[in-house]
Scaffold this motif. Structure first.
Motif, mmCIF file in Angstrom:
data_model
loop_
_atom_site.group_PDB
_atom_site.id
_atom_site.type_symbol
_atom_site.label_atom_id
_atom_site.label_comp_id
_atom_site.label_asym_id
_atom_site.label_seq_id
_atom_site.Cartn_x
_atom_site.Cartn_y
_atom_site.Cartn_z
ATOM 1 N N GLY A 12 0.787 -1.226 0.000
ATOM 2 C CA GLY A 12 0.000 0.000 0.000
ATOM 3 C C GLY A 12 0.818 1.275 0.000
ATOM 4 N N ARG A 13 2.095 1.175 -0.329
ATOM 5 C CA ARG A 13 2.943 2.361 -0.360
ATOM 6 C C ARG A 13 3.037 2.902 -1.785
ATOM 7 N NH1 ARG A 13 6.917 -1.349 2.623
ATOM 8 N NH2 ARG A 13 5.998 -1.412 4.711
ATOM 9 N N ARG A 14 3.377 4.164 -1.895
ATOM 10 C CA ARG A 14 3.511 4.829 -3.202
ATOM 11 C C ARG A 14 4.974 5.260 -3.325
ATOM 12 N NH1 ARG A 14 1.979 10.249 -5.299
ATOM 13 N NH2 ARG A 14 1.165 9.982 -7.430
ATOM 14 N N ILE A 15 5.715 4.536 -4.157
ATOM 15 C CA ILE A 15 7.151 4.730 -4.261
ATOM 16 C C ILE A 15 7.490 5.593 -5.472
ATOM 17 C CG2 ILE A 15 9.386 3.564 -4.494
ATOM 18 C CD1 ILE A 15 7.894 3.087 -1.828
ATOM 19 N N ALA A 16 8.155 6.715 -5.235
ATOM 20 C CA ALA A 16 8.565 7.625 -6.302
ATOM 21 C C ALA A 16 9.847 7.101 -6.947
ATOM 22 C CB ALA A 16 8.803 9.019 -5.730
ATOM 23 N N TYR A 17 9.919 7.208 -8.284
ATOM 24 C CA TYR A 17 11.124 6.718 -8.951
ATOM 25 C C TYR A 17 11.360 7.415 -10.282
ATOM 26 C CZ TYR A 17 8.234 3.922 -12.200
ATOM 27 O OH TYR A 17 7.335 3.523 -13.159
ATOM 28 N N HIS A 18 12.601 7.278 -10.755
ATOM 29 C CA HIS A 18 12.991 7.681 -12.102
ATOM 30 C C HIS A 18 13.691 6.488 -12.730
ATOM 31 C CE1 HIS A 18 12.211 12.075 -12.221
ATOM 32 N NE2 HIS A 18 12.361 11.985 -10.917
ATOM 33 N N LYS A 19 13.233 6.082 -13.887
ATOM 34 C CA LYS A 19 13.826 4.942 -14.592
ATOM 35 C C LYS A 19 14.287 5.406 -15.966
ATOM 36 C CE LYS A 19 14.609 0.615 -15.964
ATOM 37 N NZ LYS A 19 13.520 -0.317 -16.322
ATOM 38 N N SER A 20 15.533 5.090 -16.293
ATOM 39 C CA SER A 20 16.087 5.383 -17.617
ATOM 40 C C SER A 20 16.255 4.065 -18.356
ATOM 41 C CB SER A 20 17.456 6.065 -17.492
ATOM 42 O OG SER A 20 17.362 7.239 -16.715
ATOM 43 N N PHE A 59 15.178 5.594 -6.777
ATOM 44 C CA PHE A 59 13.851 5.707 -6.174
ATOM 45 C C PHE A 59 13.972 6.159 -4.725
ATOM 46 C CE2 PHE A 59 15.292 1.465 -5.152
ATOM 47 C CZ PHE A 59 14.825 1.231 -3.865
ATOM 48 N N ASP A 60 12.842 6.579 -4.175
ATOM 49 C CA ASP A 60 12.774 6.977 -2.765
ATOM 50 C C ASP A 60 12.097 5.878 -1.958
ATOM 51 O OD1 ASP A 60 13.920 9.526 -3.058
ATOM 52 O OD2 ASP A 60 11.988 10.442 -3.555
ATOM 53 N N TYR A 61 12.731 5.457 -0.865
ATOM 54 C CA TYR A 61 12.042 4.553 0.058
ATOM 55 C C TYR A 61 10.815 5.269 0.636
ATOM 56 C CZ TYR A 61 16.930 2.876 0.357
ATOM 57 O OH TYR A 61 18.210 2.469 0.085
ATOM 58 N N SER A 62 9.873 4.511 1.143
ATOM 59 C CA SER A 62 8.740 5.144 1.840
ATOM 60 C C SER A 62 9.268 5.993 2.992
ATOM 61 C CB SER A 62 7.780 4.066 2.363
ATOM 62 O OG SER A 62 8.466 3.095 3.138
ATOM 63 N N GLY A 63 8.607 7.130 3.207
ATOM 64 C CA GLY A 63 9.060 8.057 4.244
ATOM 65 C C GLY A 63 10.258 8.898 3.834
ATOM 66 N N HIS A 64 10.670 8.787 2.589
ATOM 67 C CA HIS A 64 11.800 9.549 2.060
ATOM 68 C C HIS A 64 11.353 10.279 0.792
ATOM 69 C CE1 HIS A 64 13.871 6.606 4.570
ATOM 70 N NE2 HIS A 64 15.008 7.256 4.422
ATOM 71 N N GLY A 65 11.919 11.456 0.554
ATOM 72 C CA GLY A 65 11.684 12.166 -0.696
ATOM 73 C C GLY A 65 10.226 12.316 -1.055
ATOM 74 N N GLU A 66 9.869 11.892 -2.265
ATOM 75 C CA GLU A 66 8.514 12.059 -2.785
ATOM 76 C C GLU A 66 7.613 10.856 -2.514
ATOM 77 O OE1 GLU A 66 8.287 14.002 -6.818
ATOM 78 O OE2 GLU A 66 10.446 13.584 -6.797
ATOM 79 N N SER A 67 8.133 9.828 -1.890
ATOM 80 C CA SER A 67 7.314 8.645 -1.638
ATOM 81 C C SER A 67 6.370 8.861 -0.467
ATOM 82 C CB SER A 67 8.210 7.429 -1.366
ATOM 83 O OG SER A 67 8.889 7.037 -2.539
ATOM 84 N N SER A 68 5.372 7.989 -0.355
ATOM 85 C CA SER A 68 4.375 8.118 0.714
ATOM 86 C C SER A 68 4.968 7.745 2.069
ATOM 87 C CB SER A 68 3.183 7.200 0.419
ATOM 88 O OG SER A 68 3.593 5.838 0.447
#
Length: 249
Positions: A12-20, A59-68
């Motif tokens: 149920g987490r929303r993980i922010a990421y950038h993929k190239s 990517f950002d772990y949950s509780g970090h950066g743009e993640s939930s």
């Protein structure tokens, strides 16, 4: 700058990421405690990978950066789940984890979970088992009592605002220790460590070297480099280490 993408996980987490996109193996950057995917090392390595046409994920772990989520609610096991979800859902085939500080611990947990997926590994000031050997081992009796009664303690940092260390983080960390049982790294492993690092000691790097079973593991100590390991010379060393485990391609 490409827009941030988001991955919904089974937890149920929303993980922010950038993929190239690019050729494999995919280089996967694993950040440190309370850092995010916009850090100097992550962004620099992404640009390096893009210039090579190499697949890359940050990517950002949950509780970090743009993640939930919030940092205070998280723990090593949560971030391990996030890492597994990102790798399983966003990459295919072989990967090269590049773990910085706590991300080094995450890389080792990944190796324990899916060694067959890993082409090689690079760690930067890896901090395995730090919740036990760094935090708990150095807590005063007063801090241990505060942890038990209040549920958390705050610790100063040389690099950012104080760390909020929860009882859950300590207890969960004990379920994910990697230096107390056999640690097999059946692939090229390159470890980088600064001698002026006040967050992770050279002794920790040497302990990891001594503990792991690996056919090709090397430790590079950089005199006077600190925990950030982000000046031009250090960034070049990271590039070279990744290139080395990729096979010099």
């Amino acid at each position: 700058m490409p827009a941030t993408s988001f991955l919904g996980t089974a937890k149920g987490r929303r993980i922010a990421y950038h993929k190239s996109e690019g050729q494999g193996p995919c280089v996967v950057f694993l950040g440190g405690l309370k850092s995010d995917m916009e850090g100097t090392k992550a962004v620099h390595l992404e640009a390096w990978a893009k210039a090579r046409g190499q697949a890359f994920l940050r990517f950002d772990y949950s509780g970090h950066g743009e993640s939930s989520g919030t940092f205070e609610e998280g723990c090593i096991g949560d971030w391990h789940e996030d890492t597994l979800a990102a790798v399983q859902e966003l990459t295919e085939g072989e990967i090269v984890p590049v773990g910085s500080s706590m991300g080094g611990w995450q890389a080792l947990l990944l190796a324990r979970e899916m060694p067959e997926r890993i082409k090689g590994m690079v760690t930067i000031a890896a901090a395995p088992d730090f919740t036990e050997d760094g935090y708990w081992a150095n807590f005063s009796e007063a801090q241990k009592a505060e942890l038990a009664s209040r549920g958390y303690v705050e610790l100063p940092s040389d690099y950012m605002e104080p760390y909020h260390i929860s009882k859950r983080m300590i207890e969960d960390g004990r379920r994910h220790l990697v230096l107390r049982s056999p640690l097999f790294l059946p692939f090229k492993t390159r470890c980088l460590q600064g001698t002026a690092d006040t967050a992770v000691s050279t002794e920790t790097a040497l302990r990891l070297m001594d503990h792991a079973t690996c056919p090709d593991m090397r430790l590079t100590l950089v005199k006077d480099a600190d925990h950030r390991f982000s000046d031009a010379a250090c960034l070049k060393l990271i590039e070279n280490a990744v290139l080395d485990v990729l096979g010099g391609a």
